[in-house]
Design a protein around this motif. Structure first.
Motif, PDB file in Angstrom:
ATOM      1  N   ALA A 111       0.825  -1.205   0.000  1.00 41.75           N
ATOM      2  CA  ALA A 111       0.000   0.000   0.000  1.00 41.75           C
ATOM      3  C   ALA A 111       0.863   1.259   0.000  1.00 41.75           C
ATOM      4  CB  ALA A 111      -0.925  -0.012   1.210  1.00 41.75           C
ATOM      5  N   GLU A 114       2.182   1.940  -3.483  1.00 42.08           N
ATOM      6  CA  GLU A 114       1.137   2.527  -4.338  1.00 42.08           C
ATOM      7  C   GLU A 114       0.899   3.984  -3.985  1.00 42.08           C
ATOM      8  OE1 GLU A 114      -1.672  -1.295  -5.486  1.00 42.08           O
ATOM      9  OE2 GLU A 114      -2.239  -0.033  -3.786  1.00 42.08           O
ATOM     10  N   SER A 115       0.933   4.300  -2.702  1.00 38.37           N
ATOM     11  CA  SER A 115       0.712   5.682  -2.281  1.00 38.37           C
ATOM     12  C   SER A 115       1.827   6.602  -2.771  1.00 38.37           C
ATOM     13  CB  SER A 115       0.612   5.762  -0.757  1.00 38.37           C
ATOM     14  OG  SER A 115      -0.622   5.271  -0.313  1.00 38.37           O
ATOM     15  N   ALA A 164      -0.515   4.977   3.719  1.00 39.76           N
ATOM     16  CA  ALA A 164      -1.171   4.131   2.712  1.00 39.76           C
ATOM     17  C   ALA A 164      -2.405   4.769   2.105  1.00 39.76           C
ATOM     18  CB  ALA A 164      -1.543   2.791   3.349  1.00 39.76           C
ATOM     19  N   SER A 167      -3.385   4.555  -1.642  1.00 43.45           N
ATOM     20  CA  SER A 167      -3.593   3.241  -2.249  1.00 43.45           C
ATOM     21  C   SER A 167      -5.078   3.089  -2.572  1.00 43.45           C
ATOM     22  CB  SER A 167      -3.152   2.131  -1.290  1.00 43.45           C
ATOM     23  OG  SER A 167      -3.484   0.860  -1.804  1.00 43.45           O
TER      24      SER A 167
END
Length: 242
Positions: A111, A114-115, A164, A167
């Motif tokens: 996560a 992705e962030s 996160a 995400s």
């Protein structure tokens, strides 16, 4: 009895000596919050049986309210049931913590990556705010871990959620929260019974700076090592027999 009038009016409610005033809470939510707090704090020890009649009497609630609250705690993996034997607090063990730790690392680092890739200015602004709040809570934790842990845990959770937050997966977020909540008892054990956690701020700062610099490899590596802290401390200091 739970003051449902106060709950409905949003002015607060008492349950088993605890008072909730921040938002409107149902009797189920109040019961869930109190029992969860007592499990995390060790008032209801790991593996102990939860006697329904005793809880109903002491909280002044119905059996259906109590069972719904316990069902929610089962979803958090803090309570379990075995056939007709009733409810009991989920046991703690080093093997369970190691399993939790491995799962958290996989989900939280994914996560975070992705962030870092997708996060915008709003993500950065929120992360900055949460880090600074956590830094202040860390100072109080170092001064008195036993008294300050609850406030620190709130800020710690906010910081990890901020990391996160960009995400896009709702399912990933749900599973991360379950794992984070399930590991709280171990963080409390490590943070209050182990050595004063002076290094924790440095770990958070390293993660924060790497995330802000969009250095995915460094941020992911630092986060993974940080999540391993509890299991390393508990094992090294023999804080929990397995």
């Amino acid at each position: 009895m739970v003051d449902r009038g106060n709950i409905e009016n949003g002015s607060g409610a008492e349950l088993g000596g605890a008072r909730f005033t921040e938002k409107k809470l149902t009797a189920i939510e109040c019961t869930y919050a109190v029992v969860r707090s007592r499990i995390v704090e060790g008032v209801y020890p790991p593996g102990s049986k939860l006697h329904l009649e005793t809880l109903k009497s002491s909280f002044g609630i119905s059996g259906s309210t109590l069972r719904e609250a316990l069902t929610r705690l089962m979803a958090d993996r803090l309570v379990l049931t075995e056939g007709q034997k009733g409810f009991r607090v989920t046991p703690m063990s080093l093997s369970d913590l190691e399993d939790l730790t491995d799962a958290r690392i996989k989900l939280e680092t994914s996560a975070l990556a992705e962030s870092i890739k997708l996060g915008d200015d709003a993500w950065e602004d929120n992360l900055v705010t949460c880090f600074h709040r956590l830094a202040r809570a860390q100072e109080r934790l170092e001064a008195d871990p036993a008294v300050s842990f609850d406030a620190w845990e709130v800020r710690n959770k906010e910081f990890h959620e901020a990391l996160a937050a960009a995400s896009p997966s709702a399912w990933l977020a749900r599973f991360r929260r379950v794992l984070f909540q399930s590991s709280e008892r171990y963080r409390r054990l490590s943070g209050t019974m182990g050595p004063i956690p002076f290094e924790v701020h440095n770990e958070h700062e390293e993660i924060f700076k790497a995330a802000m610099a969009r250095d995915t490899d460094k941020a992911v590596s630092a986060l993974a090592e940080h999540i391993r802290r509890s299991v390393n401390v508990i094992r090294a200091k023999a804080l929990h027999p397995d």
